[in-house]
Design a protein around this motif. Structure first.
Motif, PDB file in Angstrom:
ATOM      1  N   PHE A  38       0.800  -1.218   0.000  1.00 23.62           N
ATOM      2  CA  PHE A  38       0.000   0.000   0.000  1.00 23.62           C
ATOM      3  C   PHE A  38       0.839   1.278   0.000  1.00 23.62           C
ATOM      4  O   PHE A  38       0.387   2.308  -0.503  1.00 23.62           O
ATOM      5  CB  PHE A  38      -0.931   0.012   1.215  1.00 23.62           C
ATOM      6  CG  PHE A  38      -1.767  -1.221   1.343  1.00 23.62           C
ATOM      7  CD1 PHE A  38      -2.860  -1.433   0.517  1.00 23.62           C
ATOM      8  CD2 PHE A  38      -1.450  -2.202   2.272  1.00 23.62           C
ATOM      9  CE1 PHE A  38      -3.630  -2.580   0.619  1.00 23.62           C
ATOM     10  CE2 PHE A  38      -2.207  -3.350   2.387  1.00 23.62           C
ATOM     11  CZ  PHE A  38      -3.308  -3.542   1.556  1.00 23.62           C
ATOM     12  N   GLU A  39       2.050   1.213   0.558  1.00 20.77           N
ATOM     13  CA  GLU A  39       2.848   2.438   0.703  1.00 20.77           C
ATOM     14  C   GLU A  39       4.313   2.086   0.924  1.00 20.77           C
ATOM     15  O   GLU A  39       4.630   1.124   1.633  1.00 20.77           O
ATOM     16  CB  GLU A  39       2.310   3.247   1.892  1.00 20.77           C
ATOM     17  CG  GLU A  39       3.024   4.556   2.146  1.00 20.77           C
ATOM     18  CD  GLU A  39       2.420   5.311   3.322  1.00 20.77           C
ATOM     19  OE1 GLU A  39       1.388   5.986   3.119  1.00 20.77           O
ATOM     20  OE2 GLU A  39       2.957   5.197   4.450  1.00 20.77           O
ATOM     21  N   CYS A  40       5.215   2.888   0.320  1.00 18.12           N
ATOM     22  CA  CYS A  40       6.659   2.745   0.543  1.00 18.12           C
ATOM     23  C   CYS A  40       7.195   4.049   1.117  1.00 18.12           C
ATOM     24  O   CYS A  40       6.815   5.139   0.670  1.00 18.12           O
ATOM     25  CB  CYS A  40       7.388   2.418  -0.762  1.00 18.12           C
ATOM     26  SG  CYS A  40       7.004   0.780  -1.428  1.00 18.12           S
ATOM     27  N   PRO A 165      -1.630  -1.451  -8.024  1.00 18.95           N
ATOM     28  CA  PRO A 165      -1.831  -0.440  -9.075  1.00 18.95           C
ATOM     29  C   PRO A 165      -2.561   0.807  -8.581  1.00 18.95           C
ATOM     30  O   PRO A 165      -2.366   1.894  -9.120  1.00 18.95           O
ATOM     31  CB  PRO A 165      -2.674  -1.179 -10.117  1.00 18.95           C
ATOM     32  CG  PRO A 165      -2.466  -2.627  -9.841  1.00 18.95           C
ATOM     33  CD  PRO A 165      -2.229  -2.745  -8.374  1.00 18.95           C
ATOM     34  N   MET A 166      -3.419   0.658  -7.548  1.00 18.23           N
ATOM     35  CA  MET A 166      -4.215   1.782  -7.071  1.00 18.23           C
ATOM     36  C   MET A 166      -4.326   1.710  -5.548  1.00 18.23           C
ATOM     37  O   MET A 166      -4.214   0.633  -4.956  1.00 18.23           O
ATOM     38  CB  MET A 166      -5.632   1.766  -7.685  1.00 18.23           C
ATOM     39  CG  MET A 166      -5.645   1.821  -9.204  1.00 18.23           C
ATOM     40  SD  MET A 166      -7.313   1.666  -9.900  1.00 18.23           S
ATOM     41  CE  MET A 166      -7.988   3.291  -9.547  1.00 18.23           C
ATOM     42  N   ASN A 167      -4.557   2.854  -4.915  1.00 20.94           N
ATOM     43  CA  ASN A 167      -4.823   2.871  -3.483  1.00 20.94           C
ATOM     44  C   ASN A 167      -6.335   2.892  -3.240  1.00 20.94           C
ATOM     45  O   ASN A 167      -7.127   2.982  -4.177  1.00 20.94           O
ATOM     46  CB  ASN A 167      -4.122   4.061  -2.811  1.00 20.94           C
ATOM     47  CG  ASN A 167      -4.548   5.394  -3.400  1.00 20.94           C
ATOM     48  OD1 ASN A 167      -5.726   5.742  -3.438  1.00 20.94           O
ATOM     49  ND2 ASN A 167      -3.573   6.171  -3.871  1.00 20.94           N
ATOM     50  N   PHE A 168      -6.736   2.822  -1.980  1.00 21.30           N
ATOM     51  CA  PHE A 168      -8.158   2.707  -1.666  1.00 21.30           C
ATOM     52  C   PHE A 168      -8.946   3.916  -2.157  1.00 21.30           C
ATOM     53  O   PHE A 168     -10.066   3.777  -2.683  1.00 21.30           O
ATOM     54  CB  PHE A 168      -8.358   2.532  -0.160  1.00 21.30           C
ATOM     55  CG  PHE A 168      -9.809   2.412   0.231  1.00 21.30           C
ATOM     56  CD1 PHE A 168     -10.545   1.290  -0.131  1.00 21.30           C
ATOM     57  CD2 PHE A 168     -10.434   3.414   0.939  1.00 21.30           C
ATOM     58  CE1 PHE A 168     -11.887   1.182   0.218  1.00 21.30           C
ATOM     59  CE2 PHE A 168     -11.775   3.316   1.298  1.00 21.30           C
ATOM     60  CZ  PHE A 168     -12.499   2.189   0.937  1.00 21.30           C
ATOM     61  N   THR A 195      -8.286  -5.096 -11.340  1.00 16.95           N
ATOM     62  CA  THR A 195      -7.653  -4.154 -10.422  1.00 16.95           C
ATOM     63  C   THR A 195      -8.416  -4.095  -9.107  1.00 16.95           C
ATOM     64  O   THR A 195      -7.822  -4.062  -8.022  1.00 16.95           O
ATOM     65  CB  THR A 195      -7.588  -2.754 -11.059  1.00 16.95           C
ATOM     66  OG1 THR A 195      -6.794  -2.814 -12.240  1.00 16.95           O
ATOM     67  CG2 THR A 195      -6.972  -1.744 -10.101  1.00 16.95           C
ATOM     68  N   VAL A 196      -9.748  -4.069  -9.190  1.00 17.60           N
ATOM     69  CA  VAL A 196     -10.573  -4.068  -7.983  1.00 17.60           C
ATOM     70  C   VAL A 196     -10.339  -5.342  -7.179  1.00 17.60           C
ATOM     71  O   VAL A 196     -10.162  -5.306  -5.947  1.00 17.60           O
ATOM     72  CB  VAL A 196     -12.067  -3.924  -8.347  1.00 17.60           C
ATOM     73  CG1 VAL A 196     -12.945  -4.112  -7.116  1.00 17.60           C
ATOM     74  CG2 VAL A 196     -12.330  -2.561  -8.986  1.00 17.60           C
ATOM     75  N   LYS A 201      -8.227  -8.480  -2.465  1.00 17.16           N
ATOM     76  CA  LYS A 201      -7.437  -9.598  -1.934  1.00 17.16           C
ATOM     77  C   LYS A 201      -6.315  -9.090  -1.027  1.00 17.16           C
ATOM     78  O   LYS A 201      -5.909  -9.783  -0.087  1.00 17.16           O
ATOM     79  CB  LYS A 201      -6.861 -10.428  -3.081  1.00 17.16           C
ATOM     80  CG  LYS A 201      -7.928 -11.231  -3.826  1.00 17.16           C
ATOM     81  CD  LYS A 201      -7.323 -12.074  -4.943  1.00 17.16           C
ATOM     82  CE  LYS A 201      -8.396 -12.931  -5.615  1.00 17.16           C
ATOM     83  NZ  LYS A 201      -7.859 -13.769  -6.713  1.00 17.16           N
ATOM     84  N   ALA A 202      -5.807  -7.891  -1.309  1.00 15.23           N
ATOM     85  CA  ALA A 202      -4.701  -7.352  -0.517  1.00 15.23           C
ATOM     86  C   ALA A 202      -5.168  -6.689   0.770  1.00 15.23           C
ATOM     87  O   ALA A 202      -4.417  -6.613   1.738  1.00 15.23           O
ATOM     88  CB  ALA A 202      -3.900  -6.344  -1.351  1.00 15.23           C
ATOM     89  N   ASP A 203      -6.416  -6.202   0.783  1.00  9.83           N
ATOM     90  CA  ASP A 203      -6.915  -5.432   1.924  1.00  9.83           C
ATOM     91  C   ASP A 203      -8.192  -6.072   2.458  1.00  9.83           C
ATOM     92  O   ASP A 203      -9.298  -5.714   2.058  1.00  9.83           O
ATOM     93  CB  ASP A 203      -7.180  -3.987   1.496  1.00  9.83           C
ATOM     94  CG  ASP A 203      -7.526  -3.085   2.673  1.00  9.83           C
ATOM     95  OD1 ASP A 203      -7.665  -3.600   3.797  1.00  9.83           O
ATOM     96  OD2 ASP A 203      -7.666  -1.863   2.462  1.00  9.83           O
ATOM     97  N   PRO A 204      -8.067  -7.010   3.404  1.00  8.11           N
ATOM     98  CA  PRO A 204      -9.259  -7.701   3.917  1.00  8.11           C
ATOM     99  C   PRO A 204     -10.186  -6.802   4.724  1.00  8.11           C
ATOM    100  O   PRO A 204     -11.304  -7.217   5.041  1.00  8.11           O
ATOM    101  CB  PRO A 204      -8.663  -8.822   4.785  1.00  8.11           C
ATOM    102  CG  PRO A 204      -7.295  -8.344   5.156  1.00  8.11           C
ATOM    103  CD  PRO A 204      -6.821  -7.526   3.998  1.00  8.11           C
ATOM    104  N   THR A 205      -9.750  -5.594   5.080  1.00  9.76           N
ATOM    105  CA  THR A 205     -10.650  -4.689   5.808  1.00  9.76           C
ATOM    106  C   THR A 205     -11.762  -4.152   4.911  1.00  9.76           C
ATOM    107  O   THR A 205     -12.773  -3.660   5.403  1.00  9.76           O
ATOM    108  CB  THR A 205      -9.872  -3.500   6.409  1.00  9.76           C
ATOM    109  OG1 THR A 205      -9.382  -2.649   5.359  1.00  9.76           O
ATOM    110  CG2 THR A 205      -8.706  -3.980   7.254  1.00  9.76           C
ATOM    111  N   VAL A 206     -11.573  -4.221   3.590  1.00  7.51           N
ATOM    112  CA  VAL A 206     -12.638  -3.826   2.658  1.00  7.51           C
ATOM    113  C   VAL A 206     -13.520  -5.046   2.446  1.00  7.51           C
ATOM    114  O   VAL A 206     -13.128  -6.006   1.795  1.00  7.51           O
ATOM    115  CB  VAL A 206     -12.060  -3.329   1.321  1.00  7.51           C
ATOM    116  CG1 VAL A 206     -13.183  -2.931   0.368  1.00  7.51           C
ATOM    117  CG2 VAL A 206     -11.126  -2.150   1.552  1.00  7.51           C
TER     118      VAL A 206
END
Length: 301
Positions: A38-40, A165-168, A195-196, A201-206
């Protein structure tokens, strides 16, 4: 006695305002690389101040910011410089413009362009410098040094290659089009949905997806409503095939009721044939029913 006190006040008032520089000693310089999908972040700790760091979110270019351990800078503005090193005679500082300073742990964020120029400057041996002028005329400088930067930047670039590819903020509102007028997902639509899915898959909080199907006004109201329903179902079926649980999906269909553009020409009608996707973080008590019934959908059309 009173005259002596006033004379002392006058003397102190005539002294030049204080200039303070925060900079880590050369032998203690280090760069840290941290991050995930998500962030570097690429940062240099600054003794007695905090840190200076480049931050790159998924789907965006890097910004530069200062992390302050206390209320070191008052609100106002500061000048951002790519300063020449003392051992580089004949080279002037590069003024990258001003930044707005506020209270808090992160007094300012640079623009993406400013951050890119700072990185280029560091590669060229220059130092990022923040020069802040206080209201009493004093000057505070915060300086990072380019020592050991190239190796750390290489590690930072490795982190960047793993970003999504994209952030939340970018992915939470998506739109899948059906410009041809049917109900089949074309190549572009499938790419958007991939992409969605990658983000989900990367962010289970969504954990909740709302799908709203739409049509143009080419047919009658019942036909248009059914087309919008089948388009939303096509998107839902794609998501389910990629492993998204059906209970996380709410489906609605509106027919021609909510056009993006007036249905006055072919281009506008193509825009209106779509499914809007909205991602949310929802607690169990807040979750709505997974799939709208035909009766409830008809009442909204």
């Amino acid at each position: 006695m009173r005259q002596r006190y006033l004379a002392l006040l006058s003397l102190f008032a005539s002294l030049p305002a204080m200039a303070i520089t925060f900079q880590t000693r050369l032998e203690s310089i280090e760069w840290k690389v941290e991050g995930d999908q998500f962030e570097c972040r690429l940062s240099q700790p600054i003794t007695d101040f905090g840190a200076g760091e480049f931050v790159r979110r998924a789907g965006e270019q890097a910004i530069f910011r200062i992390k302050a351990s206390g209320a070191m800078m008052g609100p106002g503005s500061a000048t951002l410089l790519a300063a020449a090193a003392p051992w580089q005679p004949g080279r002037g500082d590069i003024n990258l413009g001003s930044v707005r300073v506020s209270n808090g742990g992160f007094p300012f964020n640079s623009s993406q362009v400013q951050a890119g120029r700072l990185i280029n400057g560091l590669m060229d041996g220059r130092s990022p410098v923040i020069r802040h002028y206080s209201r009493d005329g004093g000057t505070m400088e915060v300086r990072l040094l380019p020592v050991k930067f190239n190796k750390a930047f290489s590690d930072y670039q490795m982190c960047v290659t793993k970003l999504l590819p994209m952030n939340f903020d970018q992915v939470k509102q998506a739109e899948v089009g059906f410009p041809g007028g049917g109900i089949e997902l074309d190549t572009r639509a499938k790419s958007q949905l991939q992409t969605v899915v990658a983000y989900l898959k990367a962010d289970p909080t969504v954990n909740h997806i709302e799908l709203d199907g739409h049509s143009d006004n080419s047919g009658n109201r019942l036909t248009n409503r059914d087309l919008s329903r089948r388009r939303a179902l096509a998107v839902m079926d794609f998501l389910k095939a990629q492993g998204v649980p059906e209970e996380q999906i709410t489906l609605r269909f509106h027919g021609e009721r909510y056009p993006l553009a007036p249905n006055t020409n072919n281009a506008n009608r193509a825009r209106n044939r779509r499914v809007n996707i909205h991602l949310e973080r929802v607690t169990p008590d807040e979750k709505p029913a997974p799939v709208a019934s035909a009766g409830s959908a008809a009442s909204t059309s």
